[in-house]
Design an enzyme around this catalytic site. Sequence first.
Site, PDB file in Angstrom:
ATOM      1  N   PHE A 167       0.803  -1.214   0.000  1.00  0.00           N
ATOM      2  CA  PHE A 167       0.000   0.000   0.000  1.00  0.00           C
ATOM      3  C   PHE A 167       0.836   1.264   0.000  1.00  0.00           C
ATOM      4  CE2 PHE A 167       0.885  -0.260   4.558  1.00  0.00           C
ATOM      5  CZ  PHE A 167       1.065   1.075   4.906  1.00  0.00           C
TER       6      PHE A 167
ATOM      7  N   LYS B  50      -0.901  -7.650  -8.948  1.00  0.00           N
ATOM      8  CA  LYS B  50      -1.902  -7.697  -7.884  1.00  0.00           C
ATOM      9  C   LYS B  50      -1.561  -6.573  -6.924  1.00  0.00           C
ATOM     10  CE  LYS B  50      -2.867  -8.615  -4.134  1.00  0.00           C
ATOM     11  NZ  LYS B  50      -3.439  -7.716  -3.046  1.00  0.00           N
TER      12      LYS B  50
ATOM     13  N   GLU C 118      -4.959  -4.082  -1.834  1.00  0.00           N
ATOM     14  CA  GLU C 118      -6.407  -3.864  -1.775  1.00  0.00           C
ATOM     15  C   GLU C 118      -6.761  -2.602  -1.001  1.00  0.00           C
ATOM     16  OE1 GLU C 118      -5.392  -7.117   1.299  1.00  0.00           O
ATOM     17  OE2 GLU C 118      -4.631  -6.312  -0.595  1.00  0.00           O
TER      18      GLU C 118
ATOM     19  N   SER D 149       5.715  -6.799   4.402  1.00  0.00           N
ATOM     20  CA  SER D 149       6.292  -7.083   5.714  1.00  0.00           C
ATOM     21  C   SER D 149       7.158  -8.342   5.664  1.00  0.00           C
ATOM     22  CB  SER D 149       5.179  -7.270   6.744  1.00  0.00           C
ATOM     23  OG  SER D 149       4.467  -8.472   6.486  1.00  0.00           O
TER      24      SER D 149
ATOM     25  N   CYS E  42       9.761   1.659   3.702  1.00  0.00           N
ATOM     26  CA  CYS E  42      10.787   0.728   4.173  1.00  0.00           C
ATOM     27  C   CYS E  42      12.169   1.359   4.209  1.00  0.00           C
ATOM     28  CB  CYS E  42      10.803  -0.527   3.298  1.00  0.00           C
ATOM     29  SG  CYS E  42      11.309  -0.242   1.590  1.00  0.00           S
TER      30      CYS E  42
ATOM     31  N   GLU F 290      10.079  -2.818  13.270  1.00  0.00           N
ATOM     32  CA  GLU F 290       9.701  -1.795  12.299  1.00  0.00           C
ATOM     33  C   GLU F 290       8.414  -1.126  12.770  1.00  0.00           C
ATOM     34  OE1 GLU F 290       9.533  -1.454   7.497  1.00  0.00           O
ATOM     35  OE2 GLU F 290       8.517  -3.177   8.377  1.00  0.00           O
TER      36      GLU F 290
END
Length: 493
Positions: free
Chosen positions: A158, A182, A185, A235, A290, A391
């Site tokens: 995202f 993909k 969402e 992740s 990240c 994180e």
Amino acid sequence: MVRPETLSETGTVQNYVGGNWQTPSGTDGQDVVDPATSETLAHVAFSSADDVDGAVRTGAEAFEEWSGRPVEERIQPLFELKQLLEAHQDELAELLVEEHGKTRAEAKGELRRGIENVEVACGIPSMMQSGTLLNAAPEIDESAVRKPLGVFAAVTPFNFPAMIPLWFLPYAVATGNSFILKPSEQDPLVAQRIFELIDQAGFPDGVVQLVNGGVDTVNALLEHDGIEGISFVGSTPVARTIYETAAANGKRVQAQGGAKNHIVVTETADLDHAARKTVGSAFACAGERCLANDVAVVEESVYDEFVEKVVSEAETQVVGSGLDPDTDIGALITPEHEQRVRNFIETGISEGAELLLDGRDVTVEGYEDGNFLGPTLFGDVTTDMVIAQEELFGPVLGLMRADDIDEAIDVLNRSDFGNAASLFTGSGADARKFRHRTDIGNLGINAGTAAPMAFFHFGGRKDSFFGDLHAQGEDMIHFYTDKTVYIERWPDA
């Protein structure tokens, strides 16, 4: 907001398969929500295994013709796509801000980085060349040729819904493969709008496709025999699972995981410059990236002075809607993620870190329903604390003391992650030591965020990356092709 033109009449996000727009057939789905207002923007229905199978089969059919086209023909739609992305950059940025929450400047920077990858992929005619050796043996010449493999897929996160798909898509199709995206969402609208531009760019039907969905959709891609390889960014726990599952199914896989990035500040650094860059690295994109450095390891001799400068700089950060040009820190993606970051702040307090700046009580006038956190600073963080190890993915920065650069490097190397780190120093000897001894994939020297340009690969080590070949640059050519060696003998007799 400029919505994708191809949303269904009910506002449902669409798949793009075989050159056609179609509603996913799965029964599950979720709303796409503006993080700054909590307004519902659209609905994303999840693709079924049959939807994925149809896309893979269509991609395999398209591959047969596409892979045989001259490479100069394959890059022509990429040139057109680059022009379209640049022409629509402002509207794409606005759409990205509304569904993600980041600032308009951050959105435009993300798009620029994505466009740079399209530019690099246009150089595939040179990048795909391998080698020839005449007289490798008596009367024998040998050469190596790169060949595309088939259908590849990418599952993207995202936090950079425009840029990260473009880490993969241009290279996959330029090398002669077909490609399925993909997207996340949580913010799929900018991907759909980009695919509307892809539809205009001139790719043959089935070469580039889009399937929306959740976990079941990802599993269908991982398990499908027709997928040659998977790229993933997300992740660490999910990256590890993606890597293990895809590899067990005989696929090539590159899986970028999480991070715990550090800034090191030595006593020879320009402290004003280091403070500005530290704040920018920790709080840009609300810390949801990240490459965010959320721990600063500072030499004891300048620790107090540096902390004072960082607090002063952080206090100037404006929290608000990403559409407001004065905003420095936008909204977090969901209320659940905002609460997760708040829990980390509570943990830091309970562990005994000194709360220097508390961003939990921030309010944004007119956006009371948004997912906002202000910049939060902790002092005297120690390596045994949770906030020093995990994180956080939010606007939280911890400051840690170190006797010297050797101790600081030791802190970095003990981390389970190895994504990025930056050093601020005026010493060439310290910089060289940092480069040689630090076990991390992306290193910055006097740069707050160690973000590689598109013509270099995106590094990552340890729990930050699973695989052998990274995103961007030359690594992508190796990932999306295999070498065939020709051994030719033409004796004179």
